[in-house]
Design an enzyme around this catalytic site. Structure first.
Site, PDB file in Angstrom:
ATOM      1  N   LYS A 107      43.702  -6.374  64.705  1.00  0.00           N
ATOM      2  CA  LYS A 107      44.451  -6.329  65.967  1.00  0.00           C
ATOM      3  C   LYS A 107      43.755  -7.080  67.100  1.00  0.00           C
ATOM      4  O   LYS A 107      44.410  -7.539  68.035  1.00  0.00           O
ATOM      5  CB  LYS A 107      44.617  -4.862  66.408  1.00  0.00           C
ATOM      6  CG  LYS A 107      45.545  -4.074  65.520  1.00  0.00           C
ATOM      7  CD  LYS A 107      45.404  -2.577  65.768  1.00  0.00           C
ATOM      8  CE  LYS A 107      44.283  -2.001  64.953  1.00  0.00           C
ATOM      9  NZ  LYS A 107      44.610  -1.205  63.817  1.00  0.00           N
ATOM     10  N   ASP A 158      43.108   2.407  69.816  1.00  0.00           N
ATOM     11  CA  ASP A 158      43.871   1.702  68.775  1.00  0.00           C
ATOM     12  C   ASP A 158      45.352   1.627  69.170  1.00  0.00           C
ATOM     13  O   ASP A 158      45.968   0.552  69.117  1.00  0.00           O
ATOM     14  CB  ASP A 158      43.690   2.431  67.431  1.00  0.00           C
ATOM     15  CG  ASP A 158      44.576   1.831  66.361  1.00  0.00           C
ATOM     16  OD1 ASP A 158      44.246   0.750  65.853  1.00  0.00           O
ATOM     17  OD2 ASP A 158      45.619   2.434  66.051  1.00  0.00           O
ATOM     18  N   LYS A 206      47.711  -1.717  70.200  1.00  0.00           N
ATOM     19  CA  LYS A 206      49.060  -1.993  69.687  1.00  0.00           C
ATOM     20  C   LYS A 206      50.051  -2.135  70.853  1.00  0.00           C
ATOM     21  O   LYS A 206      50.964  -2.966  70.808  1.00  0.00           O
ATOM     22  CB  LYS A 206      49.481  -0.879  68.728  1.00  0.00           C
ATOM     23  CG  LYS A 206      48.651  -0.930  67.440  1.00  0.00           C
ATOM     24  CD  LYS A 206      48.727   0.350  66.645  1.00  0.00           C
ATOM     25  CE  LYS A 206      47.900   0.240  65.380  1.00  0.00           C
ATOM     26  NZ  LYS A 206      47.647   1.523  64.721  1.00  0.00           N
TER      27      LYS A 206
HETATM   28  N1  HSE Z   1      43.415   3.110  62.450  1.00  0.00           N
HETATM   29  C1  HSE Z   1      44.766   2.719  62.500  1.00  0.00           C
HETATM   30  C2  HSE Z   1      45.638   3.972  62.495  1.00  0.00           C
HETATM   31  C3  HSE Z   1      45.079   1.866  61.326  1.00  0.00           C
HETATM   32  O1  HSE Z   1      45.128   5.056  62.224  1.00  0.00           O
HETATM   33  O2  HSE Z   1      46.812   3.889  62.793  1.00  0.00           O
HETATM   34  C4  HSE Z   1      46.369   1.160  61.411  1.00  0.00           C
HETATM   35  O3  HSE Z   1      46.392   0.260  62.485  1.00  0.00           O
END
Ligand code: HSE
Length: 338
Positions: A127, A222, A226
């Site tokens: 990402k 995370d 996104k």
């Molecule tokens: N670590 C990320 C999650 C992996 O748990 O969604 C997928 O992007």
């Protein structure tokens, strides 16, 4: 299609296994013949064979801890550094599946630039480069007349990006809202079943959902990464992590989870993206909310649009084969278009 794989952890191995197991079907159905010619890792060795590497032997070798057990051959190179693979190898596409750095996108970002500049398509599950430099990557790809694809970066192989950019083309998307992190959703679901936070996190790591550094998951970064990718792809923005309002799940205790359950509600880590900005925060949802029913490592996203109203997609958001599949889907897209 000759493929250089940058990174050979959970996702890279999952992708390689799919390529091996589906080779006949992919050839018969799509005329697609994917050959891994290079594998580069940060600390476990690097292999380049212009004639192609044997996937079975790769997977067996990496089980021993590094790639040194991979059998010798006359054309095998073990000393090419990753930059050289990106520029000088005979790969048609570089698949970037190395660990994510959401602050700088590096070292993967420079590898992607090098690959594009030397005439290779780029597919990312990583990402970092997409979040940090979405528009630069796209410009660089356009200048090189090559393609960049990044389906894996949001909801693994569940086609969140393709849905928004290709399938809903013609609709104006006004917002995206969803559960975009599998690890935290898995932890919250297990906690609701009575498991302790630490054990649930450990399970999420064992199942290959968590990032190399899982604090990126539990602290919300995370999901924020996104959200940045969606902000760029949907709305043309280039936010940084500092631009977003981010809260993770570490403040949610077992008691909080139990209290919500008693009240007929559920905690979910929800990311919301509009042209005005992105927010990631735990929200207590009523069980009547469709997102409340999304459990385990499953993710969901609702796109609000002018012509279609709300369109919701639910599916795997993390995992070895689920993310490996996303890279395959992107390569098939490139194969179809070129
Ligand atoms: N670590 C990320 C999650 C992996 O748990 O969604 C997928 O992007």
């Amino acid at each position: 299609m000759n493929i250089a794989l940058i990174g050979f952890g959970n996702v890279g191995q999952g992708f390689a296994a799919i390529l091996r197991d589906k080779a006949n079907d992919l050839h018969a159905q799509y005329g697609f013949d994917g050959k891994i010619v290079a594998v580069a890792t940060g600390s476990r060795g690097t292999l380049y064979d212009p004639k192609g590497l044997d996937i079975n032997a790769l997977l067996i070798a990496i089980e021993t801890g590094d790639l040194s057990a991979y059998p010798e051959s006359a054309t095998l190179e073990r000393n090419w550094i990753v930059q050289r693979i990106a520029t000088e190898s005979n790969a048609d596409a570089v698949v970037e599946v190395s660990p994510t750095n959401l602050q700088t996108g590096q070292p993967a970002l420079d590898i992607c630039y090098a690959a594009l500049d030397s005439g290779k398509h780029v597919v990312l599950a990583n990402k970092g480069p997409v979040a940090v430099a979405y528009h630069d990557l796209m410009k660089r790809a356009q200048a090189a007349n090559k393609l960049v694809r990044f389906e894996a970066t949001v909801m693994a192989g569940t086609p969140s990006i393709r849905l928004a950019l290709q399938v809903l083309a013609g609709c104006k998307i006004t917002s995206a809202k969803g559960i975009l992190n599998g690890t935290t959703n898995y932890i919250l679901t297990q906690m609701e079943g009575g498991m302790a936070y630490g054990s649930a996190l450990q399970q999420a790591q064992e199942l290959g959902y968590a990032e190399t550094d899982p604090s990126g998951d539990v602290d919300g970064w995370d999901a924020a990464g996104k959200a940045i990718i969606l902000g760029a792809a949907l709305f043309g923005k280039q936010w940084t992590l500092d631009d977003l309002d981010v809260t993770g799940i570490s403040g949610i205790s077992s008691d909080d989870v139990a209290a919500a359950k008693q009240a007929g509600e559920r905690w979910k880590l929800i990311a919301t993206v509009t042209p005005e900005g992105g927010v990631v925060r735990p929200v207590r949802l009523s069980l009547a909310d469709p997102l409340a029913g999304v459990g385990g490592a499953t993710n969901a996203i609702t796109y609000a649009s002018d012509l279609m109203g709300d369109v919701t997609l639910i599916g795997a958001g993390a995992g070895r084969k689920e993310t490996g599949f996303a890279a395959l889907a992107d390569l098939l897209d490139i194969h179809r278009l070129t």
